[in-house]
Design an enzyme around this catalytic site. Structure first.
Site, short mmCIF file in Angstrom:
data_model
loop_
_atom_site.label_atom_id
_atom_site.label_comp_id
_atom_site.label_asym_id
_atom_site.label_seq_id
_atom_site.Cartn_x
_atom_site.Cartn_y
_atom_site.Cartn_z
N GLY A 65 0.80 -1.21 0.00
CA GLY A 65 0.00 0.00 0.00
C GLY A 65 0.83 1.26 0.00
O GLY A 65 2.06 1.23 0.13
N ASP A 77 4.72 -4.02 -7.28
CA ASP A 77 4.01 -2.84 -6.79
C ASP A 77 4.58 -1.56 -7.39
O ASP A 77 4.04 -0.47 -7.15
CB ASP A 77 4.04 -2.77 -5.26
CG ASP A 77 5.46 -2.81 -4.71
OD1 ASP A 77 6.12 -3.85 -4.89
OD2 ASP A 77 5.90 -1.82 -4.11
#
Length: 521
Positions: free
Chosen positions: A102, A272
């Site tokens: 995240g 990511d």
């Protein structure tokens, strides 16, 4: 032109998907949601250090005229229409599943719609902790922020797909950082970059719901992504997903070819850090090649395996696409067509790569026989290791009438970093002779050939030692070099800034921040 403070921002992502709206910034797992509300944490004294005039003009944004608007760029003010959030995504880091990651130091404020109807996400990098910061502080230092601001804009002017940077703000707060994770932590000046892109979605955004078996979240995200960013893709169900994945494969292959064209090394190609739009994203321990070394990685965290070395980037992209394919596989009845689409990457990349190399070398067209010549270039250059940028510039102006080995060597002398063995000199001479013979078979004029080469080979690149010098000056309150580099990145294919047309100096070979960096960079 509109001001940052008066704009009515859109919030399509947060209005479409479920999120954690508590505003709690405590690090935690957030199953079932694609984002968490995250208000930027105020800083001591936001001061505007840099503003991208060209990007602002493109988006129709008025340069900040008061402290309130600078406060927006520094995270000290959130307008009424903004809905700040941190995205929840997962990823494979250095080849291993890392689970939930995240936005740990990035907060998206909202979406800016231009007069033409295009929408851009505005994200502050370094604006404080989020639920995904884990044990980190969510801040960024001036060193890493200058690198992101300048390089994302430099890549744009090189015509390479990339996120952009609108502003660079000093925070007035010190930030504690251990640059090489070796126990030598020190305080550095803090800063925040306003990152701008049509979308900051990554492969990891799709890996997260897939890993949690949140199939409906995954399906909704895929459909929304196609509707919003790939609206030309028609059909439904399996056909639609496959068409979308095919285009992601093609965009990713194209990005790898473009990186190789200019000698760019990303340094940390985790899933990511892979854009779903095929953009260069997350500028950390990156570098351009100085000497041509396919095994070069600028990232100390990538040693000794060199997983993300320059010459491995295309294969890593394929591996990462495989992770994305695994994530979306649950949306399909079987994986046969998905695997076939993934396997097509090799041919797509090879075709684009050969075309790119043909342009770099000034060939009229790439024929089957030219593959051997291109491979010969790669082999010889990786042995002799000339400065990549300077070598190709000298190749543009190589007089095809030179036949003497010493004259050939003298012409390229300024690109060499080291003395060479006789066998290496012979291989280099043979390469140049083969090249001249091929150029003489061109059906286009020599001037047309040179034109292709000039358009494909940058003359100015943002070398790490230049960035290091600019950062050191800024930390002392000086900005002369920083301003020069801001201008130079806008004209990378011209000779206007030839004061920077030089090899990496010897002192920069082992200096921290010049030769090797870390994920803290």
């Amino acid at each position: 032109m509109q001001s940052l403070s008066s704009k009515e921002y859109k919030n399509e992502f947060v209005s479409t998907f479920d999120g954690d709206e508590s505003g709690d910034l405590k690090p935690r797992q957030t199953p079932g949601v694609l984002y968490s509300k995250a208000i930027p944490t105020p800083v001591k004294q936001p001061t505007l250090l840099a503003w991208s005039e060209d990007l602002a003009k493109e988006l129709g944004i008025q340069k900040p005229t008061n402290q309130k608007e600078v406060d927006i760029l520094g995270g000290n003010h959130v307008t009424a229409s903004m809905h700040p959030y941190a995205a929840c995504y997962a990823g494979h880091q250095f080849g291993h599943w890392a689970g939930q990651l995240g936005d740990g130091r990035a907060i998206t404020l909202g979406e800016w719609e231009t007069a033409a109807g295009t929408t851009w996400e505005f994200q502050l990098k370094g604006a404080g902790p989020t639920p995904y910061s884990r044990r980190a502080d969510g801040r960024a230092v001036l060193r890493s922020s200058v690198r992101e601001y300048l390089m994302s804009e430099a890549m744009h002017y090189l015509s390479i797909p990339t996120t952009r940077a609108l502003s660079l703000v000093a925070t007035g707060d010190p930030v504690l950082r251990d640059m090489f994770y070796n126990g030598n932590a020190a305080f550095e000046p803090g800063a925040i970059v306003m990152r701008v892109a049509p979308s900051l979605l990554r492969f990891g955004n799709f890996e997260m719901p897939a890993a949690r078996k949140e199939t409906e979240n995954l399906r909704k995200l895929v459909n929304w992504t196609i509707d919003r960013y790939y609206p030309h893709i028609q059909g439904e169900g399996e056909e639609r997903v496959l068409a979308w994945f095919k285009e992601v494969v093609e965009r990713t292959a194209n990005l790898m070819v473009e990186w190789l064209r200019v000698g760019f090394v990303h340094g940390v190609m985790n899933t990511d850090n892979m854009s779903i739009l095929g953009l260069t994203i997350d500028y950390g321990p990156y570098s351009f090649l100085d000497d041509y070394d396919p095994n070069f990685t600028p990232n100390t965290t990538d040693l000794p395996g060199r997983r993300y070395a320059f010459g491995k980037q295309a294969s890593i992209a394929y591996w990462n696409l495989g992770c994305l394919a695994s994530a979306v596989a649950s949306l399909l009845p079987d994986t046969k067509a998905l695997v076939e689409t993934l396997e097509a990457y090799s041919d797509v990349f090879a075709s684009k790569y050969l075309t790119m190399m043909g342009n770099k070398l000034g060939l009229d067209q790439v024929q089957a026989a030219d593959t051997e010549l291109i491979e010969q270039f790669e082999k010889v250059l990786s042995t002799i290791k000339p400065d990549m940028t300077i070598f190709y510039q000298l190749l543009i102006d190589f007089p095809l009438t030179i036949e003497n080995e010493q004259d050939v060597w003298s012409h390229f002398q300024d690109s060499f970093y080291k003395d060479t063995e006789s066998e290496e000199r012979e291989a280099f001479y043979s390469l140049i002779k083969a090249y001249v013979a091929r150029i003489n078979k061109n059906t286009c004029s020599r001037e047309e050939s040179k034109k292709r080469m000039r358009a494909s080979n940058p003359r100015f690149i943002l070398r790490n030692y230049l960035l290091s010098q600019a950062i050191e000056e800024l930390e002392k309150g000086e900005n002369k070099l920083f301003i020069q580099l801001q201008e130079a990145i806008k004209e990378p294919y011209s000779s206007k800034f030839d004061e920077f047309f030089a090899k990496r100096p010897e002192w920069a070979t082992k200096k921290a921040g010049c030769s090797m960096l870390s994920c803290s960079s």
